[in-house]
Design a protein around this motif. Structure first.
Motif, PDB file in Angstrom:
ATOM      1  N   GLU A 157       0.899  -1.190  -0.280  1.00 50.02           N
ATOM      2  CA  GLU A 157      -0.065   0.098  -0.023  1.00 50.02           C
ATOM      3  C   GLU A 157       0.972   1.338  -0.051  1.00 50.02           C
ATOM      4  O   GLU A 157       1.902   1.328   0.503  1.00 50.02           O
ATOM      5  CB  GLU A 157      -1.003   0.081   1.381  1.00 50.02           C
ATOM      6  N   LEU A 158       0.328   2.442  -0.712  1.00 45.39           N
ATOM      7  CA  LEU A 158       1.037   3.533  -0.693  1.00 45.39           C
ATOM      8  C   LEU A 158       1.383   4.081   0.743  1.00 45.39           C
ATOM      9  O   LEU A 158       2.408   4.614   0.917  1.00 45.39           O
ATOM     10  CB  LEU A 158       0.126   4.514  -1.353  1.00 45.39           C
ATOM     11  N   ALA A 159       0.445   4.010   1.674  1.00 42.96           N
ATOM     12  CA  ALA A 159       0.488   4.386   3.131  1.00 42.96           C
ATOM     13  C   ALA A 159       2.041   3.889   3.822  1.00 42.96           C
ATOM     14  O   ALA A 159       2.791   4.607   4.313  1.00 42.96           O
ATOM     15  CB  ALA A 159      -0.647   4.166   4.169  1.00 42.96           C
ATOM     16  N   GLU A 160       2.438   2.627   3.378  1.00 43.42           N
ATOM     17  CA  GLU A 160       3.368   2.134   3.914  1.00 43.42           C
ATOM     18  C   GLU A 160       4.726   2.820   3.182  1.00 43.42           C
ATOM     19  O   GLU A 160       5.534   3.280   4.164  1.00 43.42           O
ATOM     20  CB  GLU A 160       3.422   0.724   3.507  1.00 43.42           C
ATOM     21  N   TYR A 161       4.608   2.996   2.172  1.00 44.05           N
ATOM     22  CA  TYR A 161       5.648   3.805   1.339  1.00 44.05           C
ATOM     23  C   TYR A 161       5.783   5.462   2.022  1.00 44.05           C
ATOM     24  O   TYR A 161       6.962   5.918   2.274  1.00 44.05           O
ATOM     25  CB  TYR A 161       5.520   3.971   0.036  1.00 44.05           C
ATOM     26  N   VAL A 162       4.759   5.970   2.142  1.00 46.56           N
ATOM     27  CA  VAL A 162       4.546   7.394   3.043  1.00 46.56           C
ATOM     28  C   VAL A 162       5.341   7.400   4.252  1.00 46.56           C
ATOM     29  O   VAL A 162       5.980   8.146   4.540  1.00 46.56           O
ATOM     30  CB  VAL A 162       3.339   7.776   2.914  1.00 46.56           C
ATOM     31  N   GLN A 163       4.856   6.259   5.059  1.00 53.32           N
ATOM     32  CA  GLN A 163       5.555   6.200   6.567  1.00 53.32           C
ATOM     33  C   GLN A 163       6.954   6.090   6.454  1.00 53.32           C
ATOM     34  O   GLN A 163       7.717   6.659   7.228  1.00 53.32           O
ATOM     35  CB  GLN A 163       4.803   5.280   7.329  1.00 53.32           C
ATOM     36  N   THR A 164       7.470   5.364   5.557  1.00 55.99           N
ATOM     37  CA  THR A 164       8.737   5.073   5.565  1.00 55.99           C
ATOM     38  C   THR A 164       9.587   6.338   5.002  1.00 55.99           C
ATOM     39  O   THR A 164      10.477   6.765   5.623  1.00 55.99           O
ATOM     40  CB  THR A 164       9.284   3.956   4.503  1.00 55.99           C
ATOM     41  N   ALA A 165       8.977   6.878   3.935  1.00 55.38           N
ATOM     42  CA  ALA A 165       9.568   8.294   3.335  1.00 55.38           C
ATOM     43  C   ALA A 165       9.493   9.333   4.582  1.00 55.38           C
ATOM     44  O   ALA A 165      10.453  10.100   4.767  1.00 55.38           O
ATOM     45  CB  ALA A 165       8.923   8.719   2.191  1.00 55.38           C
ATOM     46  N   LEU A 166       8.501   9.316   5.106  1.00 53.45           N
ATOM     47  CA  LEU A 166       8.381  10.452   6.388  1.00 53.45           C
ATOM     48  C   LEU A 166       9.372  10.159   7.470  1.00 53.45           C
ATOM     49  O   LEU A 166      10.109  11.156   8.069  1.00 53.45           O
ATOM     50  CB  LEU A 166       7.031  10.598   6.987  1.00 53.45           C
ATOM     51  N   ASP A 167       9.591   8.607   7.739  1.00 47.48           N
ATOM     52  CA  ASP A 167      10.670   8.412   8.874  1.00 47.48           C
ATOM     53  C   ASP A 167      11.915   8.720   8.344  1.00 47.48           C
ATOM     54  O   ASP A 167      12.743   9.262   9.135  1.00 47.48           O
ATOM     55  CB  ASP A 167      10.653   7.109   9.190  1.00 47.48           C
ATOM     56  N   GLU A 168      12.107   8.539   7.058  1.00 38.52           N
ATOM     57  CA  GLU A 168      13.439   9.000   6.688  1.00 38.52           C
ATOM     58  C   GLU A 168      13.860  10.202   6.524  1.00 38.52           C
ATOM     59  O   GLU A 168      14.906  10.837   7.040  1.00 38.52           O
ATOM     60  CB  GLU A 168      13.628   8.437   5.167  1.00 38.52           C
ATOM     61  N   LEU A 169      12.926  11.306   6.063  1.00 36.17           N
ATOM     62  CA  LEU A 169      12.972  12.681   6.304  1.00 36.17           C
ATOM     63  C   LEU A 169      13.113  13.129   7.787  1.00 36.17           C
ATOM     64  O   LEU A 169      13.886  14.151   7.976  1.00 36.17           O
ATOM     65  CB  LEU A 169      11.915  13.468   5.599  1.00 36.17           C
ATOM     66  N   ARG A 170      12.112  12.499   8.574  1.00 36.94           N
ATOM     67  CA  ARG A 170      12.488  12.957  10.027  1.00 36.94           C
ATOM     68  C   ARG A 170      13.882  12.740  10.465  1.00 36.94           C
ATOM     69  O   ARG A 170      14.280  13.436  11.102  1.00 36.94           O
ATOM     70  CB  ARG A 170      11.407  12.231  10.744  1.00 36.94           C
ATOM     71  N   ALA A 171      14.450  11.786  10.231  1.00 36.51           N
ATOM     72  CA  ALA A 171      15.730  11.257  10.596  1.00 36.51           C
ATOM     73  C   ALA A 171      16.787  12.146   9.949  1.00 36.51           C
ATOM     74  O   ALA A 171      17.643  12.670  10.822  1.00 36.51           O
ATOM     75  CB  ALA A 171      16.172   9.812  10.190  1.00 36.51           C
ATOM     76  N   ALA A 172      16.614  12.489   8.764  1.00 37.86           N
ATOM     77  CA  ALA A 172      17.526  13.322   7.889  1.00 37.86           C
ATOM     78  C   ALA A 172      17.613  14.829   8.454  1.00 37.86           C
ATOM     79  O   ALA A 172      18.508  15.339   8.509  1.00 37.86           O
ATOM     80  CB  ALA A 172      17.062  13.162   6.300  1.00 37.86           C
ATOM     81  N   SER A 173      16.456  15.288   8.869  1.00 40.97           N
ATOM     82  CA  SER A 173      16.398  16.571   9.302  1.00 40.97           C
ATOM     83  C   SER A 173      16.870  16.751  10.625  1.00 40.97           C
ATOM     84  O   SER A 173      17.431  17.680  11.187  1.00 40.97           O
ATOM     85  CB  SER A 173      14.728  17.217   9.242  1.00 40.97           C
ATOM     86  N   ALA A 174      16.623  15.791  11.406  1.00 42.20           N
ATOM     87  CA  ALA A 174      17.308  15.562  13.011  1.00 42.20           C
ATOM     88  C   ALA A 174      18.870  15.666  12.888  1.00 42.20           C
ATOM     89  O   ALA A 174      19.601  16.017  13.614  1.00 42.20           O
ATOM     90  CB  ALA A 174      16.861  14.535  13.660  1.00 42.20           C
ATOM     91  N   SER A 175      19.254  14.940  11.661  1.00 46.44           N
ATOM     92  CA  SER A 175      20.828  15.103  11.573  1.00 46.44           C
ATOM     93  C   SER A 175      21.505  16.043  11.150  1.00 46.44           C
ATOM     94  O   SER A 175      22.835  16.321  11.115  1.00 46.44           O
ATOM     95  CB  SER A 175      21.144  13.860  10.441  1.00 46.44           C
ATOM     96  N   LEU A 176      20.528  17.255  10.727  1.00 44.27           N
ATOM     97  CA  LEU A 176      21.100  18.576  10.414  1.00 44.27           C
ATOM     98  C   LEU A 176      21.427  19.328  11.279  1.00 44.27           C
ATOM     99  O   LEU A 176      22.237  20.256  11.147  1.00 44.27           O
ATOM    100  CB  LEU A 176      20.076  19.382   9.330  1.00 44.27           C
ATOM    101  N   GLY A 177      21.272  19.095  12.661  1.00 42.85           N
ATOM    102  CA  GLY A 177      21.811  19.686  13.710  1.00 42.85           C
ATOM    103  C   GLY A 177      21.229  20.967  14.131  1.00 42.85           C
ATOM    104  O   GLY A 177      21.545  21.924  14.270  1.00 42.85           O
TER     105      GLY A 177
END
Length: 192
Positions: free
Chosen positions: A172-192
């Protein structure tokens, strides 16, 4: 096919995408789209103001679902969790027919500057809908704007991965969306 048969809006979208892919956006007329869909030209105009609007046919529904999902998220949800709720709700409205049509839509948009412009406006509108819904929850700006933009980016990344992937059970698309949001959340946290 008679003009009174159900599914005219969906048939018009598919016919337009097929014609845009076959002969290009500029060479395709409203008359050709209506004929391919098996409806009259007046039926076309009851559903769409012009041929450009065919490729953003579900934008209003998508914006509404995003907004409703954000509004209905638990009060304790942070901005990105509220965005996740909106994205999940909106993703549920997109099914196999959207997945099948997506690569052809992408090709049609890539081949037309006018459609690229309309697609960019759609993106701005979806981000604005999420930002407004977050502001209504009391999320201050710029946090609401950042969360809305991250939501849009997650949706776009997920939609691309989903539409280009191999269809499978439970995919389902929802699975992809959650994964993408989790990746972006982690990426933004790493920006410091």
């Amino acid at each position: 096919m008679g003009r009174w048969e159900p599914g005219a809006r969906e048939r018009l979208v598919v016919a337009a995408v097929d014609l845009f892919t076959e002969q290009g956006y500029d060479a395709t007329t409203v008359t050709q789209i209506a004929e391919r869909a098996g409806v009259t030209k007046s039926t076309f105009f009851r559903h769409f103001p012009d041929k450009r609007e065919l490729l953003v046919a579900g934008q209003e529904t998508l914006s509404r679902l995003l907004t409703e999902g954000i509004a209905e998220a638990p009060e304790s949800a942070g901005p990105l969790d509220a965005v996740a709720a909106g994205l999940k709700r909106a993703s549920g409205a997109l099914g196999p027919e959207n997945r099948e049509l997506a690569p052809r839509v992408k090709a049609a948009v890539a081949a037309s500057a006018e459609l690229q412009e309309r697609d960019a406006l759609k993106s701005v509108s979806l981000a604005a809908a999420m930002t407004t819904a977050l502001a209504a929850r009391g999320v201050p700006d710029p946090a609401a704007a950042v969360a809305g933009e991250l939501g849009l980016l997650a949706f776009k990344r997920a939609y691309t991965a989903w539409s280009e992937g191999e269809p499978g059970a439970g995919d389902e698309l929802a699975e992809y969306v959650q994964t993408a949001l989790d990746e972006l959340r982690a990426a933004s946290a790493s920006l410091g």
